[in-house]
Each structure stands twice: as structure tokens, then as C-alpha cells.
Design an enzyme around this catalytic site. Structure first.
Site, PDB file in Angstrom:
ATOM      1  N   ASN A   1       8.844   6.823   3.490  1.00  9.08           N
ATOM      2  CA  ASN A   1       7.394   6.929   3.387  1.00  9.08           C
ATOM      3  C   ASN A   1       6.880   6.995   1.948  1.00  9.08           C
ATOM      4  O   ASN A   1       5.710   6.713   1.694  1.00  9.08           O
ATOM      5  CB  ASN A   1       6.934   8.184   4.155  1.00  9.08           C
ATOM      6  CG  ASN A   1       5.515   8.570   3.851  1.00  9.08           C
ATOM      7  OD1 ASN A   1       4.568   7.905   4.275  1.00  9.08           O
ATOM      8  ND2 ASN A   1       5.346   9.642   3.086  1.00  9.08           N
TER       9      ASN A   1
ATOM     10  N   LYS B   1       3.724  -3.731   0.285  1.00  8.92           N
ATOM     11  CA  LYS B   1       3.678  -3.412   1.712  1.00  8.92           C
ATOM     12  C   LYS B   1       3.955  -4.633   2.574  1.00  8.92           C
ATOM     13  O   LYS B   1       4.538  -4.516   3.663  1.00  8.92           O
ATOM     14  CB  LYS B   1       2.331  -2.779   2.062  1.00  8.92           C
ATOM     15  CG  LYS B   1       2.112  -1.418   1.402  1.00  8.92           C
ATOM     16  CD  LYS B   1       3.237  -0.435   1.729  1.00  8.92           C
ATOM     17  CE  LYS B   1       3.011   0.933   1.155  1.00  8.92           C
ATOM     18  NZ  LYS B   1       4.085   1.895   1.492  1.00  8.92           N
TER      19      LYS B   1
ATOM     20  N   GLY C   1       8.654  11.311   0.364  1.00  8.94           N
ATOM     21  CA  GLY C   1       7.235  11.574   0.191  1.00  8.94           C
ATOM     22  C   GLY C   1       6.758  12.647   1.149  1.00  8.94           C
ATOM     23  O   GLY C   1       5.575  12.719   1.499  1.00  8.94           O
TER      24      GLY C   1
ATOM     25  N   VAL D   1      12.652   7.764  -5.423  1.00  9.33           N
ATOM     26  CA  VAL D   1      13.249   6.782  -4.514  1.00  9.33           C
ATOM     27  C   VAL D   1      13.542   5.463  -5.209  1.00  9.33           C
ATOM     28  O   VAL D   1      14.280   4.626  -4.660  1.00  9.33           O
ATOM     29  CB  VAL D   1      12.365   6.543  -3.276  1.00  9.33           C
ATOM     30  CG1 VAL D   1      12.247   7.812  -2.442  1.00  9.33           C
ATOM     31  CG2 VAL D   1      10.991   5.998  -3.664  1.00  9.33           C
TER      32      VAL D   1
ATOM     33  N   ALA E   1       1.338  -6.499  -2.075  1.00  5.44           N
ATOM     34  CA  ALA E   1       2.601  -7.236  -2.134  1.00  5.44           C
ATOM     35  C   ALA E   1       3.769  -6.352  -1.711  1.00  5.44           C
ATOM     36  O   ALA E   1       4.674  -6.791  -0.977  1.00  5.44           O
ATOM     37  CB  ALA E   1       2.826  -7.771  -3.543  1.00  5.44           C
TER      38      ALA E   1
ATOM     39  N   TYR F   1       0.130  -3.294  -4.648  1.00  2.00           N
ATOM     40  CA  TYR F   1       0.339  -2.475  -3.447  1.00  2.00           C
ATOM     41  C   TYR F   1       0.443  -3.367  -2.209  1.00  2.00           C
ATOM     42  O   TYR F   1       1.337  -3.193  -1.376  1.00  2.00           O
ATOM     43  CB  TYR F   1      -0.815  -1.479  -3.300  1.00  2.00           C
ATOM     44  CG  TYR F   1      -0.677  -0.531  -2.142  1.00  2.00           C
ATOM     45  CD1 TYR F   1       0.123   0.606  -2.239  1.00  2.00           C
ATOM     46  CD2 TYR F   1      -1.351  -0.755  -0.947  1.00  2.00           C
ATOM     47  CE1 TYR F   1       0.250   1.484  -1.172  1.00  2.00           C
ATOM     48  CE2 TYR F   1      -1.238   0.114   0.119  1.00  2.00           C
ATOM     49  CZ  TYR F   1      -0.437   1.236   0.004  1.00  2.00           C
ATOM     50  OH  TYR F   1      -0.310   2.105   1.066  1.00  2.00           O
TER      51      TYR F   1
ATOM     52  N   SER G   1       1.253  -0.790   5.463  1.00  3.75           N
ATOM     53  CA  SER G   1      -0.185  -0.581   5.327  1.00  3.75           C
ATOM     54  C   SER G   1      -0.917  -1.783   5.900  1.00  3.75           C
ATOM     55  O   SER G   1      -0.422  -2.916   5.833  1.00  3.75           O
ATOM     56  CB  SER G   1      -0.575  -0.411   3.853  1.00  3.75           C
ATOM     57  OG  SER G   1      -1.986  -0.409   3.700  1.00  3.75           O
TER      58      SER G   1
END
Length: 248
Positions: free
Chosen positions: A89, A158, A12, A63, A156, A154, A141
Site C-alpha cells: 500500500n 498506478k 504504509g 519500500v 503512470a 502518479y 488508484s
């Protein structure tokens, strides 16, 4: 703090936080592989790196795809024959309420955000073991702790990053490899602007104890520290970088 002679892979790395991390590592002396789904942006960041006097290789990567990650590994090791730093990332941040969320969207977010970290670590850890050293930093995050409506997938993913980092850190510690995470709050990048107006971003910053949202460099400098020898005795940890918005 120096990374002279080190080789870093940043997924990223072609935009936003990844670009800032790439440039922070370069300022510390590293050469970099700028890996991104968007080859054009990866090449643009690689050109910035070259202008700064460091070596860079731009590689297109998904990825969440094993073969794509293996190509990234082969190109990185083919260029430098070592990788000292992996910054996992790459991520995505779509919005859907749980009751409206297609299963395919749930799967894709987890496959990219935490599955991609797994695939990249699995690809590069063997080379780090041969070297007897390495630094892995994964982007998590603050939402992993707080949750956010419309972004349960998102959150879950992180939260999965936090567990993955702790487990991997225990596996690779005997080989001189550290594994940590950074957990940013709201940052001044394009990703939160997918779902927030400029006024909403301003209001969000006013709620933070330090009075502003994070600049990408705030997070990038923390990543550069974790990638350095200054952080040699830190592993399995998550560094919250959010101006005091979340304190645990």
C-alpha cells in the site's frame, strides 16, 4: 469472514488508508506487521492493534530500497515464521506538471509506488510458495484510468500497478497465491488534502454518484475481503472502490 491465525504485512500501515486497512485486518482476526517509513506512526498503529487484542510488530521500511525490504521480510518471518497476506500500500503523491517535473521526482514516484510493490512481492512470495497459499493486494488508484493534471508520474505508477498485478497473478497462481488490486477514488485521508482544500473535497464528494468521497474503511473492507478465503477464486483483478465515480 475471518482471518484468524493469519499474519499480514501492511506497507504504509502507519497512516491514512494503510492504518484503516491494518485495523480492518485486525478486526477480522489477523496479526499484523505495521510497516512504514515513519517508525513513530507505525508504532502508534501497532499500539492500537495491541489494545484490540492482536499481535503487532512495527517496522520502519523504505519500500524502494531492497535492503530495507529484506529487513522487513526477515523481521516478519522471524516473529511468526509465516506471512499469509501482503498489502503493498505504501505510496507517494507529489504534484508537478510534466514540463516542470525534475527527473528525480519522476523516478522516486515510480520507485516507491510500483517499484516498492515489486520489491515487497519478490521478498515475500517465496515464503508464500513454501506455505502453498497467500494473498497479495496492491493499492492502485482510479487515476490510473482517468489521469490527473499535475500527477502524471502518479498515474503512470498506478497504471504500472495494474499490469504488475496481472503478470504476478499468473506467475503465482499455481502456488495457491492470489494477487489483486484496489483502485480507490478520492478518499477522506491526508494524501489528497496535500493538494485540495476542504471545500474542494466537499465539492469532489458531491460529484460522486453515491454523494460522498470514500471513507478509509470503505476501501479497507474491500482489502480485507480480498485477503480472505471468501476471495479465493479472484486473482489478477482490480476492484474499483469509488462510489460509482468511475464505472468500467
Amino acid at each position: 469472514m475471518t482471518l484468524e491465525g493469519k499474519v499480514a504485512v501492511v506497507t504504509g500501515g502507519g497512516q491514512g488508508l494503510g492504518r484503516a486497512i491494518t485495523l480492518a485486518l485486525v478486526r477480522a482476526g489477523a496479526n499484523v506487521v505495521v510497516a512504514d517509513m515513519n517508525l513513530e506512526t507505525a508504532e502508534a498503529v501497532a499500539a492500537e492493534v495491541a489494545q484490540a487484542g492482536a499481535e503487532a510488530l512495527a517496522v520502519q521500511v523504505d519500500v524502494a530500497d531492497e535492503a530495507s525490504v529484506e529487513t522487513l521480510r526477515d523481521r516478519a518471518l522471524g516473529r511468526w515464521d509465516r506471512v499469509d497476506i501482503l498489502i503493498a500500500n505504501a505510496g507517494m503523491y507529489p504534484r508537478s506538471l510534466v514540463v516542470e517535473m525534475p527527473e528525480e521526482e519522476w523516478d522516486r514516484v515510480l520507485d516507491v509506488n510500483v517499484g516498492g510493490q515489486f520489491l515487497c512481492a519478490r521478498a515475500f512470495v517465496p515464503a508464500m510458495k513454501r506455505q502453498g497459499s497467500g494473498r497479495i493486494v496492491c493499492t492502485a488508484s482510479a487515476i490510473a484510468y482517468k489521469g490527473q493534471a499535475g500527477h502524471s508520474h502518479y498515474a503512470a505508477s498506478k497504471a504500472g500497478t495494474l499490469g504488475f498485478v496481472r503478470g504476478l497473478a499468473r506467475e503465482v497462481a499455481p502456488h495457491g497465491i492470489t494477487v489483486n488490486a484496489v483502485a480507490p477514488g478520492t478518499a477522506n485521508t491526508d494524501m489528497p488534502r496535500q493538494h485540495r482544500s476542504e471545500e474542494s473535497m466537499r465539492q469532489r464528494g458531491a460529484q460522486v454518484p453515491l454523494g460522498r468521497i470514500a471513507e478509509p474503511e470503505d476501501i479497507a473492507n474491500t482489502v480485507a475481503f480480498l485477503a480472505s478465503d471468501k476471495a479465493a477464486y479472484i486473482t489478477g483483478q482490480t476492484m474499483l472502490v469509488n462510489g460509482g465515480d468511475l464505472m468500467i
